[in-house]
Design an enzyme around this catalytic site. Structure first.
Site, PDB file in Angstrom:
ATOM      1  N   LYS A  13       5.341   5.860  17.596  1.00 24.05           N
ATOM      2  CA  LYS A  13       6.799   6.022  17.448  1.00 24.05           C
ATOM      3  C   LYS A  13       7.139   7.383  16.818  1.00 24.05           C
ATOM      4  O   LYS A  13       7.996   8.097  17.311  1.00 24.05           O
ATOM      5  CB  LYS A  13       7.389   4.908  16.564  1.00 24.05           C
ATOM      6  CG  LYS A  13       7.185   3.505  17.110  1.00 24.05           C
ATOM      7  CD  LYS A  13       7.832   2.460  16.221  1.00 24.05           C
ATOM      8  CE  LYS A  13       7.264   2.378  14.828  1.00 24.05           C
ATOM      9  NZ  LYS A  13       5.830   1.984  14.750  1.00 24.05           N
ATOM     10  N   ARG A  88      13.606  -3.346  11.445  1.00 21.81           N
ATOM     11  CA  ARG A  88      12.323  -4.026  11.361  1.00 21.81           C
ATOM     12  C   ARG A  88      12.483  -5.511  11.028  1.00 21.81           C
ATOM     13  O   ARG A  88      11.489  -6.230  10.934  1.00 21.81           O
ATOM     14  CB  ARG A  88      11.503  -3.386  10.255  1.00 21.81           C
ATOM     15  CG  ARG A  88      10.323  -2.542  10.753  1.00 21.81           C
ATOM     16  CD  ARG A  88       9.718  -1.968   9.511  1.00 21.81           C
ATOM     17  NE  ARG A  88       8.405  -1.470   9.553  1.00 21.81           N
ATOM     18  CZ  ARG A  88       8.085  -0.177   9.670  1.00 21.81           C
ATOM     19  NH1 ARG A  88       8.982   0.722   9.916  1.00 21.81           N
ATOM     20  NH2 ARG A  88       6.834   0.197   9.548  1.00 21.81           N
ATOM     21  N   ARG A 127      -5.380   8.591  11.566  1.00 29.41           N
ATOM     22  CA  ARG A 127      -4.140   9.375  11.451  1.00 29.41           C
ATOM     23  C   ARG A 127      -4.186  10.308  10.241  1.00 29.41           C
ATOM     24  O   ARG A 127      -4.581   9.911   9.152  1.00 29.41           O
ATOM     25  CB  ARG A 127      -2.937   8.427  11.317  1.00 29.41           C
ATOM     26  CG  ARG A 127      -1.647   9.165  11.018  1.00 29.41           C
ATOM     27  CD  ARG A 127      -0.424   8.361  11.338  1.00 29.41           C
ATOM     28  NE  ARG A 127      -0.260   7.201  10.495  1.00 29.41           N
ATOM     29  CZ  ARG A 127       0.718   6.297  10.637  1.00 29.41           C
ATOM     30  NH1 ARG A 127       1.596   6.444  11.621  1.00 29.41           N
ATOM     31  NH2 ARG A 127       0.807   5.270   9.833  1.00 29.41           N
ATOM     32  N   ARG A 161      -2.511   8.687   4.965  1.00 30.88           N
ATOM     33  CA  ARG A 161      -1.524   7.886   4.236  1.00 30.88           C
ATOM     34  C   ARG A 161      -2.211   6.783   3.447  1.00 30.88           C
ATOM     35  O   ARG A 161      -3.175   6.192   3.922  1.00 30.88           O
ATOM     36  CB  ARG A 161      -0.520   7.280   5.235  1.00 30.88           C
ATOM     37  CG  ARG A 161       0.647   8.203   5.500  1.00 30.88           C
ATOM     38  CD  ARG A 161       1.512   7.738   6.610  1.00 30.88           C
ATOM     39  NE  ARG A 161       1.895   6.330   6.544  1.00 30.88           N
ATOM     40  CZ  ARG A 161       2.733   5.763   7.406  1.00 30.88           C
ATOM     41  NH1 ARG A 161       3.272   6.482   8.369  1.00 30.88           N
ATOM     42  NH2 ARG A 161       3.040   4.490   7.311  1.00 30.88           N
ATOM     43  N   ARG A 172      -0.177  -4.918   7.429  1.00 26.33           N
ATOM     44  CA  ARG A 172       1.055  -4.404   8.062  1.00 26.33           C
ATOM     45  C   ARG A 172       1.233  -5.021   9.447  1.00 26.33           C
ATOM     46  O   ARG A 172       2.362  -5.280   9.877  1.00 26.33           O
ATOM     47  CB  ARG A 172       1.005  -2.870   8.147  1.00 26.33           C
ATOM     48  CG  ARG A 172       1.282  -2.229   6.792  1.00 26.33           C
ATOM     49  CD  ARG A 172       0.833  -0.794   6.739  1.00 26.33           C
ATOM     50  NE  ARG A 172       1.523   0.055   7.679  1.00 26.33           N
ATOM     51  CZ  ARG A 172       1.026   1.193   8.171  1.00 26.33           C
ATOM     52  NH1 ARG A 172      -0.181   1.590   7.810  1.00 26.33           N
ATOM     53  NH2 ARG A 172       1.726   1.912   8.998  1.00 26.33           N
TER      54      ARG A 172
HETATM   55  P1  ADP Z   1       3.768   5.138  14.450  1.00 29.06           P
HETATM   56  O1  ADP Z   1       4.870   6.091  14.061  1.00 29.06           O
HETATM   57  O2  ADP Z   1       4.178   4.201  15.544  1.00 29.06           O
HETATM   58  O3  ADP Z   1       3.169   4.421  13.285  1.00 29.06           O
HETATM   59  P2  ADP Z   1       2.268   7.608  14.975  1.00 29.06           P
HETATM   60  O4  ADP Z   1       3.179   8.398  15.852  1.00 29.06           O
HETATM   61  O5  ADP Z   1       2.162   8.036  13.558  1.00 29.06           O
HETATM   62  O6  ADP Z   1       2.599   6.024  15.093  1.00 29.06           O
HETATM   63  O7  ADP Z   1       0.821   7.636  15.671  1.00 29.06           O
HETATM   64  C1  ADP Z   1      -0.305   6.954  15.085  1.00 29.06           C
HETATM   65  C2  ADP Z   1      -1.584   7.759  15.373  1.00 29.06           C
HETATM   66  O8  ADP Z   1      -1.858   7.699  16.776  1.00 29.06           O
HETATM   67  C3  ADP Z   1      -1.496   9.236  15.012  1.00 29.06           C
HETATM   68  O9  ADP Z   1      -2.743   9.635  14.495  1.00 29.06           O
HETATM   69  C4  ADP Z   1      -1.194   9.932  16.343  1.00 29.06           C
HETATM   70  O10 ADP Z   1      -1.729  11.257  16.356  1.00 29.06           O
HETATM   71  C5  ADP Z   1      -1.917   9.021  17.344  1.00 29.06           C
HETATM   72  N1  ADP Z   1      -1.239   8.928  18.642  1.00 29.06           N
HETATM   73  C6  ADP Z   1       0.099   8.853  18.871  1.00 29.06           C
HETATM   74  N2  ADP Z   1       0.368   8.736  20.203  1.00 29.06           N
HETATM   75  C7  ADP Z   1      -0.853   8.730  20.819  1.00 29.06           C
HETATM   76  C8  ADP Z   1      -1.258   8.638  22.196  1.00 29.06           C
HETATM   77  N3  ADP Z   1      -0.365   8.507  23.204  1.00 29.06           N
HETATM   78  N4  ADP Z   1      -2.590   8.655  22.465  1.00 29.06           N
HETATM   79  C9  ADP Z   1      -3.493   8.776  21.453  1.00 29.06           C
HETATM   80  N5  ADP Z   1      -3.182   8.877  20.152  1.00 29.06           N
HETATM   81  C10 ADP Z   1      -1.870   8.849  19.817  1.00 29.06           C
HETATM   82  P1  AMP Z   2       6.299   3.592   8.649  1.00 28.73           P
HETATM   83  O1  AMP Z   2       6.268   5.025   8.245  1.00 28.73           O
HETATM   84  O2  AMP Z   2       7.380   3.294   9.640  1.00 28.73           O
HETATM   85  O3  AMP Z   2       4.940   3.108   9.116  1.00 28.73           O
HETATM   86  O4  AMP Z   2       6.670   2.754   7.345  1.00 28.73           O
HETATM   87  C1  AMP Z   2       5.839   2.788   6.199  1.00 28.73           C
HETATM   88  C2  AMP Z   2       6.281   1.709   5.214  1.00 28.73           C
HETATM   89  O5  AMP Z   2       7.626   1.966   4.769  1.00 28.73           O
HETATM   90  C3  AMP Z   2       6.318   0.288   5.768  1.00 28.73           C
HETATM   91  O6  AMP Z   2       5.057  -0.364   5.731  1.00 28.73           O
HETATM   92  C4  AMP Z   2       7.349  -0.372   4.802  1.00 28.73           C
HETATM   93  O7  AMP Z   2       6.760  -0.636   3.545  1.00 28.73           O
HETATM   94  C5  AMP Z   2       8.352   0.750   4.606  1.00 28.73           C
HETATM   95  N1  AMP Z   2       9.422   0.709   5.631  1.00 28.73           N
HETATM   96  C6  AMP Z   2       9.677   1.658   6.584  1.00 28.73           C
HETATM   97  N2  AMP Z   2      10.724   1.301   7.347  1.00 28.73           N
HETATM   98  C7  AMP Z   2      11.144   0.085   6.888  1.00 28.73           C
HETATM   99  C8  AMP Z   2      12.161  -0.823   7.290  1.00 28.73           C
HETATM  100  N3  AMP Z   2      12.981  -0.553   8.321  1.00 28.73           N
HETATM  101  N4  AMP Z   2      12.295  -1.980   6.596  1.00 28.73           N
HETATM  102  C9  AMP Z   2      11.497  -2.252   5.544  1.00 28.73           C
HETATM  103  N5  AMP Z   2      10.499  -1.455   5.126  1.00 28.73           N
HETATM  104  C10 AMP Z   2      10.311  -0.284   5.787  1.00 28.73           C
END
Ligand code: ADP
Ligand code: AMP
Length: 218
Positions: A13, A88, A127, A161, A172
């Protein structure tokens, strides 16, 4: 462009939201990034949120909804936005409906990025993020051009992270199934959400989302 991106943690995302918002002149609204910035800046909201985030729990709805209300009612949101990580819970989705109804600006598209759970765990365990500008990398899938240096801002020292440890990731995912899957149902009942295959390379996922936004297929 007014877009909501759904999907389990790690489906991509944030990666897609950054690309799409930059390309289309919209703002990237990531509740996770906003909370992490509050934690980094030592605000009272950050202190409260950290206790939930470190455990992989959701931060209480009223704090998240207040944050979203503020950003969506600000002038910069008029350019459009990509919502990443919100809503969420069903309560958050209902609050968003009210905010949009009041502003009289509907969402163009709600997209559910789909990736299987084991791949998501692999993605999250590799990541890396830039603590300076928030750029997202992956040790193997999307490494930076120079090891440990951010391609976007040149900062040296990419970090993992806190909540990307395998144990927290598993929790999660449980929270996602319990609290966030019902939100998908909420949008599916309205016929307002479409799935995109997130297992493809980043550029292909971007192209699929853009095609859906452009041709208005739901
Ligand atoms: P989210 O925001 O949904 O938690 P991220 O955008 O942070 O996910 O992506 C999670 C991990 O997956 C990151 O390390 C990113 O570089 C990798 N990633 C994202 N999209 C792809 C893809 N299409 N193919 C392979 N790896 C990806
Ligand atoms: P994310 O960066 O989207 O993976 O979110 C990291 C963490 O932030 C989550 O595991 C939650 O603890 C908190 N968080 C982010 N967005 C929300 C949301 N919309 N509602 C509640 N907690 C959130």
């Amino acid at each position: 462009m007014r877009l909501i991106l759904f999907g389990m943690p790690g489906v991509g995302k944030g990666t897609q939201a950054k690309i799409l918002s930059q390309k289309h002149g919209a703002i990237h609204v990531s509740t996770g990034d906003m909370l992490r910035s509050n934690v980094q800046n030592g605000t009272p909201l950050g202190a409260m949120a950290k206790t939930y985030m470190d455990k992989g729990e959701l931060v209480p709805d009223h704090l998240i909804i207040a944050m979203i209300e503020e950003v969506l009612s600000s002038p910069k949101a008029r350019k459009g936005y990509v919502l990443d990580g919100f809503p969420r819970t069903v309560a958050q989705a209902e609050a968003l409906e009210t905010i949009l109804w009041r502003a009289n600006v509907p969402i163009d598209r709600a997209i559910n990025i789909v990736v299987d759970e084991e791949e998501v765990v692999r993605r999250l365990s590799g990541r890396m993020t830039c603590p300076n500008c928030g750029a997202i990398y992956h040790k193997y899938n999307q490494p930076p051009k120079t090891p440990d240096m951010c391609d976007q801002c040149g900062h040296v020292g990419l970090v993992q992270r806190n909540d990307d440890k395998e144990e927290t990731v598993r929790h999660r995912l449980e929270v996602y199934h319990k609290n966030t899957e019902p939100v998908l149902e909420f949008y599916r009942k309205k016929g307002a959400i479409v799935d995109v295959d997130g297992a493809k390379p980043v550029e292909e996922v971007t192209a699929s989302i853009e095609a859906l936004v452009q041709n208005g297929k739901a």
